[in-house]
Design an enzyme around this catalytic site. Structure first.
Site, short mmCIF file in Angstrom:
data_model
loop_
_atom_site.label_atom_id
_atom_site.label_comp_id
_atom_site.label_asym_id
_atom_site.label_seq_id
_atom_site.Cartn_x
_atom_site.Cartn_y
_atom_site.Cartn_z
N GLY A 1 -27.74 17.89 -45.35
CA GLY A 1 -28.82 18.78 -45.04
C GLY A 1 -28.26 19.22 -43.67
O GLY A 1 -27.41 19.23 -42.83
N THR A 2 -29.05 20.32 -43.07
CA THR A 2 -28.72 21.24 -41.76
C THR A 2 -28.52 20.45 -40.79
O THR A 2 -27.60 20.64 -40.06
CB THR A 2 -29.81 22.18 -41.63
OG1 THR A 2 -29.78 23.06 -42.67
CG2 THR A 2 -29.47 23.09 -40.43
N ILE A 3 -29.20 19.20 -40.40
CA ILE A 3 -28.91 18.44 -39.15
C ILE A 3 -27.80 17.92 -39.16
O ILE A 3 -27.36 17.63 -38.04
CB ILE A 3 -29.93 17.21 -39.36
CG1 ILE A 3 -30.23 16.56 -38.15
CG2 ILE A 3 -29.80 16.32 -40.64
CD1 ILE A 3 -31.45 15.26 -38.05
N LYS B 1 -24.94 19.69 -40.32
CA LYS B 1 -23.92 20.69 -40.60
C LYS B 1 -23.00 20.96 -39.11
O LYS B 1 -23.70 20.75 -38.30
CB LYS B 1 -24.49 21.86 -40.98
CG LYS B 1 -25.02 21.86 -42.51
CD LYS B 1 -25.75 23.16 -43.01
CE LYS B 1 -25.90 22.98 -44.47
NZ LYS B 1 -26.73 23.87 -44.96
#
Length: 164
Positions: A10-12, A14
């Site tokens: 997820g974005t966390i 990236k």
């Protein structure tokens, strides 16, 4: 008390690619490790990377792997980093696992970004897992919600509670 942190992506998590060309992100090492290292914490923890996917790429096979891992681990306090787009679906799939307190969290901007909400969301998840009894929950936007009663609003991007 010991908390198990599980990275699913997820974005966390990236980061910019290490190549010279391209605009895409890649899933990096678990962001939670960096957050906890700089925090003044009073608990033991372990970090496991189960898979590193954008949540739009997470499928039911991945969810089955996650659920089997959760059912088999000895840990009873668990925080899962996950992308926000399909977080409610994965949390609902996992469901309630007897004897386990599970909190999903993530971020709208990568933890490596200065303006990221990652530290805040991880902090809410840690506080929540400390006081909750068994069940599966989502900690986003300063809210604690059951996966069955929340959704990510397509316009605001915030997690909201469904009207019953």
């Amino acid at each position: 008390m010991k908390i198990l942190f599980i990275q699913t992506g997820g974005t966390i998590d990236k980061n910019y690619p290490k190549t010279n060309a391209g605009y895409a992100f890649e899933i990096d090492e678990p962001a939670v490790s960096r957050v906890l290292e700089k925090s003044f914490i009073g608990f033991e923890y372990e970090v496991v990377s189960l898979f590193r996917k954008d949540s739009l790429d997470v499928n039911d096979q991945d969810r089955s792997v996650l659920k089997a891992f959760l059912e088999s681990t000895e840990h009873d306090k668990i925080i899962i980093s996950h992308g926000s787009d399909t977080m409610p679906e994965t949390a609902s799939f996992v469901g309630k696992i007897p004897g386990k307190t599970i909190v999903f969290t993530g971020a709208y901007l990568p933890e490596r970004f200065k303006e990221s909400d990652a530290d805040f969301n991880i902090g809410v998840a840690v506080g929540s897992v400390n006081v909750l009894t068994e069940g599966t929950f989502i900690a986003m936007n300063g809210k604690l919600m059951s996966p069955e009663s929340c959704f990510k609003d397509a316009v605001s991007g915030l997690f909201e509670t469904k009207e019953i």
